[in-house]
Motif scaffolding. Structure first.
Motif, PDB file in Angstrom:
ATOM      1  N   GLU A  66      18.748  22.548   1.331  1.00 25.00           N
ATOM      2  CA  GLU A  66      19.242  21.948   2.573  1.00 25.00           C
ATOM      3  C   GLU A  66      20.761  22.073   2.657  1.00 25.00           C
ATOM      4  O   GLU A  66      21.499  21.365   1.967  1.00 25.00           O
ATOM      5  CB  GLU A  66      18.818  20.486   2.653  1.00 25.00           C
ATOM      6  CG  GLU A  66      19.315  19.751   3.875  1.00 25.00           C
ATOM      7  CD  GLU A  66      18.974  20.468   5.175  1.00 25.00           C
ATOM      8  OE1 GLU A  66      19.909  20.808   5.900  1.00 25.00           O
ATOM      9  OE2 GLU A  66      17.772  20.674   5.447  1.00 25.00           O
ATOM     10  N   VAL A  67      21.220  22.994   3.497  1.00 28.25           N
ATOM     11  CA  VAL A  67      22.656  23.204   3.671  1.00 28.25           C
ATOM     12  C   VAL A  67      23.303  21.990   4.321  1.00 28.25           C
ATOM     13  O   VAL A  67      24.482  21.707   4.100  1.00 28.25           O
ATOM     14  CB  VAL A  67      22.908  24.482   4.498  1.00 28.25           C
ATOM     15  CG1 VAL A  67      24.393  24.691   4.734  1.00 28.25           C
ATOM     16  CG2 VAL A  67      22.318  25.687   3.790  1.00 28.25           C
ATOM     17  N   GLY A  68      22.532  21.251   5.127  1.00 22.01           N
ATOM     18  CA  GLY A  68      23.085  20.040   5.728  1.00 22.01           C
ATOM     19  C   GLY A  68      23.542  19.042   4.687  1.00 22.01           C
ATOM     20  O   GLY A  68      24.578  18.381   4.846  1.00 22.01           O
TER      21      GLY A  68
ATOM     22  N   TYR B 212      25.160  13.471   5.803  1.00 20.19           N
ATOM     23  CA  TYR B 212      23.828  13.823   6.290  1.00 20.19           C
ATOM     24  C   TYR B 212      23.105  12.562   6.761  1.00 20.19           C
ATOM     25  O   TYR B 212      22.437  12.555   7.801  1.00 20.19           O
ATOM     26  CB  TYR B 212      23.044  14.495   5.152  1.00 20.19           C
ATOM     27  CG  TYR B 212      21.726  15.109   5.527  1.00 20.19           C
ATOM     28  CD1 TYR B 212      21.640  16.462   5.836  1.00 20.19           C
ATOM     29  CD2 TYR B 212      20.560  14.363   5.540  1.00 20.19           C
ATOM     30  CE1 TYR B 212      20.422  17.044   6.160  1.00 20.19           C
ATOM     31  CE2 TYR B 212      19.340  14.941   5.870  1.00 20.19           C
ATOM     32  CZ  TYR B 212      19.277  16.279   6.172  1.00 20.19           C
ATOM     33  OH  TYR B 212      18.071  16.846   6.498  1.00 20.19           O
TER      34      TYR B 212
ATOM     35  N   LEU C 241      23.064  24.841  14.016  1.00 14.17           N
ATOM     36  CA  LEU C 241      22.898  26.007  13.145  1.00 14.17           C
ATOM     37  C   LEU C 241      21.444  26.474  13.092  1.00 14.17           C
ATOM     38  O   LEU C 241      21.010  27.068  12.097  1.00 14.17           O
ATOM     39  CB  LEU C 241      23.396  25.687  11.729  1.00 14.17           C
ATOM     40  CG  LEU C 241      24.888  25.384  11.601  1.00 14.17           C
ATOM     41  CD1 LEU C 241      25.268  25.172  10.150  1.00 14.17           C
ATOM     42  CD2 LEU C 241      25.730  26.497  12.213  1.00 14.17           C
ATOM     43  N   THR C 242      20.672  26.196  14.142  1.00 12.05           N
ATOM     44  CA  THR C 242      19.281  26.633  14.203  1.00 12.05           C
ATOM     45  C   THR C 242      18.968  27.094  15.623  1.00 12.05           C
ATOM     46  O   THR C 242      19.788  26.976  16.531  1.00 12.05           O
ATOM     47  CB  THR C 242      18.313  25.486  13.834  1.00 12.05           C
ATOM     48  OG1 THR C 242      18.293  24.524  14.888  1.00 12.05           O
ATOM     49  CG2 THR C 242      18.727  24.809  12.542  1.00 12.05           C
TER      50      THR C 242
ATOM     51  N   THR D 157      17.807  25.680   4.766  1.00 12.81           N
ATOM     52  CA  THR D 157      17.516  24.985   6.026  1.00 12.81           C
ATOM     53  C   THR D 157      18.722  24.170   6.484  1.00 12.81           C
ATOM     54  O   THR D 157      19.631  23.877   5.706  1.00 12.81           O
ATOM     55  CB  THR D 157      16.299  24.055   5.865  1.00 12.81           C
ATOM     56  OG1 THR D 157      16.572  23.104   4.814  1.00 12.81           O
ATOM     57  CG2 THR D 157      15.052  24.829   5.528  1.00 12.81           C
ATOM     58  N   TRP D 158      18.706  23.818   7.780  1.00 14.30           N
ATOM     59  CA  TRP D 158      19.708  22.927   8.369  1.00 14.30           C
ATOM     60  C   TRP D 158      18.936  21.801   9.038  1.00 14.30           C
ATOM     61  O   TRP D 158      18.298  22.009  10.044  1.00 14.30           O
ATOM     62  CB  TRP D 158      20.580  23.691   9.361  1.00 14.30           C
ATOM     63  CG  TRP D 158      21.635  22.867  10.037  1.00 14.30           C
ATOM     64  CD1 TRP D 158      21.588  22.358  11.298  1.00 14.30           C
ATOM     65  CD2 TRP D 158      22.895  22.449   9.489  1.00 14.30           C
ATOM     66  NE1 TRP D 158      22.731  21.649  11.574  1.00 14.30           N
ATOM     67  CE2 TRP D 158      23.561  21.697  10.478  1.00 14.30           C
ATOM     68  CE3 TRP D 158      23.523  22.648   8.258  1.00 14.30           C
ATOM     69  CZ2 TRP D 158      24.815  21.147  10.273  1.00 14.30           C
ATOM     70  CZ3 TRP D 158      24.772  22.095   8.059  1.00 14.30           C
ATOM     71  CH2 TRP D 158      25.413  21.353   9.053  1.00 14.30           C
TER      72      TRP D 158
ATOM     73  N   LEU E  92      17.830  28.347   9.167  1.00 15.86           N
ATOM     74  CA  LEU E  92      19.231  28.542   9.527  1.00 15.86           C
ATOM     75  C   LEU E  92      19.444  29.694  10.500  1.00 15.86           C
ATOM     76  O   LEU E  92      18.744  30.708  10.469  1.00 15.86           O
ATOM     77  CB  LEU E  92      20.051  28.824   8.264  1.00 15.86           C
ATOM     78  CG  LEU E  92      20.462  27.620   7.418  1.00 15.86           C
ATOM     79  CD1 LEU E  92      21.046  28.110   6.112  1.00 15.86           C
ATOM     80  CD2 LEU E  92      21.463  26.764   8.146  1.00 15.86           C
TER      81      LEU E  92
END
Length: 830
Positions: free
Chosen positions: A127-129, A194, A257-258, A341-342, A347
């Motif tokens: 999870e990049v978030g 987050y 970002l999606t 994922t974001w 992503l």
């Protein structure tokens, strides 16, 4: 030798063993991770399957891998512990703490490991978030925009994206007019974590009970003269959703970002970052690598410092690799499913790149670094190869990967493999018994020990090992469920191959009569299925005799019989439900959701028996005559290699084009491979026996192999023969490797391996050159004192060396002074 030289030699051997262990363990970690799974720059290479691409990993080194594993971008997502040469800090070898009251979902256990290894539990998604909280860019000094001062400095990615996504269009336009990215610095303070975005995205619909001015605390004040200027806050009307603005801002940031779009009018539960689930355990004195994800259980266990074990498990399966001496591998992981994922969605960096922020002077070098990271994530997102490999080789090794296969190997000679993959339509499942040639590790041009010679000598590095054909084959095999790692050649291998074919049935249109056709006009067929039937059980009450005990739990004894008393009780027991005919009733099986389970109908199974060898015939014998082609010993594929089937029946086919029209048959080239480095005999011209013999002799390597073995053994085991130094010099001040080389520079056997050239100039074989040792540096001697000791028995010098004062010590780039009156033996050359 004096004491300092002995200590230096000990350090040399210790450093060599540490480099070897560290290199092999690092290779195992990178191969098992697919490199990209841990966001290593080499991830792109692992995504390829060609030998050239895989072999181009020579730039990797253990330190880079350790840095990768220590990076917060990686470590926050995984559960990990490391030991030996891979442990880089006081907490790196700490195993997961286990609380029986609240068992952890991810367990990395290194408590039983005394060697070098890593236990790693990976998540299904990264999870990049969540990672954005720790991705900080320094935006420089504060700036003034529209007579307002904005705080810049260090901001994390969530704060920066808030300025890009949210805020005032007026401020963004002004920033753009001034040559800055289209960003509102005032929106940097919207979100920092987050959890804050999750919180606002889930805010419920809250309707305003009256018109008024919405305050920061959520209360509503009456307006003054129809406005909110004097009372502050934001103007709202009756029935308006008071949480809409906050929810909208949070969801806009979550979708930035999606390609996903949210309904801002309704609360949204954004998923929490996926946590790693699984158990990875390493045990023993050797090199151990254990990886797991999605509930898998992996155990890598070694019983010797010279053993290597690699285990990887996924989807709740279990993988176990155990090695007493040698290598065992059991890896079955669908790492191709790992994605970035974001906020739970896949992503898409298009909008962020188009914003121009990362390319601007505002972001500076930090923006360039972030842009490089985005390219890396794009390159490996969903492109990682799956890891599928079961291999055993050594004194006593065994490995089992549930859902893939199991193997055992004893003495490097007796090999067994069983395919455990699920049955598929047209798929092959094999069981193998092999007699392998352990001498092929040394004999032949492609011998494994020759490829690993630089690393074994301690003069090579991980890069040199990664460039070998063997490592390229290992990495290819790790990514293929069909290939197996080959350490040694087969004297003979018997394979039982079972192919399963499912029954097919035609597909019709909605009317049930008209056949459904594909794009080529052929009728569409599908696999025929049948309902899975399982036995019916029922719970019944039955009586049984239970022993009687008193209130203290002691048995109650019958005074008359002297035996423990019993009493009749009733219990519920699950028993098969029987029909009128006395047989168990059957019913349709269902899955967890209640849907019926259907199994494919097997039409037939085809069992074949193959006998193959890496020696003898290299290719089938093909004879063309009178318009027909006969293939003797037809080829079969075993463990990724095609070999003639020595018990296969000849295959006869009629040929028209290119058929041999002569009276004599046309026979294909016949080549015979020999073990023990005895070369390959090619019968290409029956009228030139001398040329055939000459070509054969050019392929014989046994002489070079024996010389190489001698050099290898001498280099690993020989002791230096330097004289006894007078006095008691202090410890060398150079680093371990430099000081060690200085101490052993007079050792002929030790230098023999460094200068060895394997290969005969008179043959056509490519020579193997082991990297020469670097120029040795002399040992500085402090406070020299004359020694009355006589030279040791094994010293070649009759007189002690003349002392060299510290002030006259030659520079490190000049030849070292002689330490022996006897010249060292020349290195043996092929």
């Amino acid at each position: 030798m004096n004491r300092a030289q002995r200590r230096a030699l000990d350090r040399a051997e210790g450093a060599r063993r540490r480099r070897l262990k560290k290199g092999i363990a690092a290779v195992g970690a990178v191969a098992a991770l697919g490199a990209g799974a841990a966001m290593a720059p080499a991830g792109h290479a692992f995504a390829e399957t060609s030998t050239s691409a895989i072999a181009g990993l020579g730039d990797l080194d253990p330190n880079a891998i350790l840095g990768m594993l220590d990076d917060p971008m990686v470590s926050q997502f995984v559960e990990m512990c490391r030991t030996g040469a891979l442990a880089t800090g006081p907490d790196s070898s700490k195993s997961t703490e286990f609380d029986p009251a609240a068992p952890p979902q991810a367990i990395a256990d290194c408590k039983g490991s005394n060697g070098t290894g890593v236990a790693l539990v990976l998540p299904e998604t990264l999870e990049v978030g969540q990672a954005a909280e720790n991705m900080v860019l320094d935006l420089g000094d504060d700036i003034n925009l529209l007579v307002v001062k904005y705080r810049m400095g260090e901001r994390n990615l969530l704060e920066i994206l808030g300025g890009v996504t949210l805020g005032s269009d007026l401020v963004k336009g002004a920033a753009s007019a001034l040559g800055m990215p289209r960003v509102d610095p005032g929106a940097f303070d919207k979100y920092k974590t987050y959890a804050e975005i999750q919180r606002d995205a889930a805010l419920p619909v809250n309707r305003a009970a009256k018109d008024g001015c919405l305050q920061n605390d959520g209360s509503i004040k009456n307006t003054v003269l129809g406005g909110c200027f004097f009372v502050g806050g934001t103007k709202v009307t009756k029935g308006e959703d008071l949480n809409l603005e906050k929810r909208t801002e949070a969801l806009k940031l979550a979708e930035y970002l999606t390609n996903h779009k949210y309904d801002y009018t309704q609360p949204q539960d954004l998923p929490a970052p996926v946590k790693p689930i699984g158990s990875s355990t390493i045990v023993g004195d050797g090199i151990n690598v254990a990886l797991s994800m999605r509930g898998g259980t992996a155990l890598a266990q070694t019983a010797n410092a010279l053993a290597v074990a690699l285990a990887g498990a996924d989807h709740g399966r279990t993988s176990t690799a155990q090695s007493q001496l040698g290598l065992a591998s059991a890896v079955n992981m669908d790492t191709s499913d790992i994605k970035f994922t974001w906020f739970g969605q896949e992503l898409d960096f298009t909008q962020l790149r188009n914003a121009g922020l990362l390319d601007s002077s505002l972001a500076g070098e930090a923006g360039a670094d972030a842009a490089g990271m985005l390219d890396l994530v794009d390159g490996i997102n969903g492109n990682l190869p799956g890891l599928k490999e079961v291999a055993c080789f050594g004194f006593q090794t065994r490995a089992t990967a549930e859902g893939l296969g199991s193997c055992t190997n004893a003495l490097g000679t007796f090999d067994y493999y069983k395919d455990l993959r699920p049955v598929t339509d047209g798929g092959h499942r094999q069981e193998q018994w092999g007699l392998t040639d352990v001498t092929s590790l040394l004999f032949g041009n492609d011998a494994l020990l020759k490829q690993m010679a630089p690393l074994l000598s301690g003069d090579g590095d991980l890069g040199s090992m990664m460039d070998t054909p063997f490592v390229a084959d290992v990495l290819k095999a790790l990514m293929s469920g069909e290939d197996r790692i080959k350490f040694a050649k087969d004297f003979v291998r018997f394979t039982k191959d079972v192919q399963t074919v499912y029954a097919k049935e035609p597909v019709f249109e909605a009317d049930g009569v008209t056949p459904k056709l594909d794009a080529d006009g052929k009728q569409v067929m599908r696999v025929k299925t049948a309902p899975r039937m399982v036995g019916v059980y029922e719970w019944v009450n039955e009586e049984y005799q239970a022993p009687v005990v008193d209130e203290n739990g002691a048995p109650v004894i019958d005074e008359e019989t002297g035996e423990q008393k019993t009493e009749t009780k009733t219990r519920s027991v699950k028993k098969p439900k029987l029909g009128p005919d006395g047989k168990q009733l059957m019913e349709q099986a269902t899955d967890e959701s209640g849907a019926p389970i259907l199994d494919p109908v097997v039409e037939r199974t085809v069992t074949a028996h193959w006998l193959t060898s890496d020696y003898g015939l290299r290719n089938p014998i093909t004879v063309e005559w009178l318009g027909h082609q006969i293939v003797f010993f037809p080829p079969v594929e075993v463990n990724g290699s095609t070999r003639p089937n020595l018990i296969g029946l000849p295959q006869i086919t009629r040929i028209t084009q290119g058929a041999h029209a002569g009276l004599l048959p046309k026979i294909s080239l016949v080549q015979v491979n020999n073990p023990f480095g005895l070369g390959t005999l090619s019968f290409d011209n029956p009228f030139d026996p001398i040329g055939t013999l000459r070509n054969y002799l050019n392929t014989v390597t046994i002489g070079d192999d024996v010389k190489f073995a001698k050099n290898l053994i001498d280099g690993l085991t020989a002791k230096p023969t330097g004289p006894t130094e007078p006095g008691s010099p202090v410890e060398p001040t150079q680093d371990d490797d430099t000081a060690t080389l200085a101490a052993v520079t007079a050792s002929a056997p030790e230098r023999a391996l460094d200068d060895a050239v394997v290969g005969d100039p008179s043959t056509n074989l490519p020579p193997m050159i082991v990297n020469p040792a670097p120029e040795p540096a002399p040992i500085e001697i402090v406070e020299p004192a004359p020694s009355q000791e006589t030279p040791t028995q094994d010293s070649p010098s009759e007189e002690p060396d003349t002392e060299t004062p510290a002030s006259e010590t030659p520079a490190s780039d000049q030849p070292a002074p002689e330490t022996s009156a006897t010249e060292p033996e020349p290195a043996l050359a092929g």
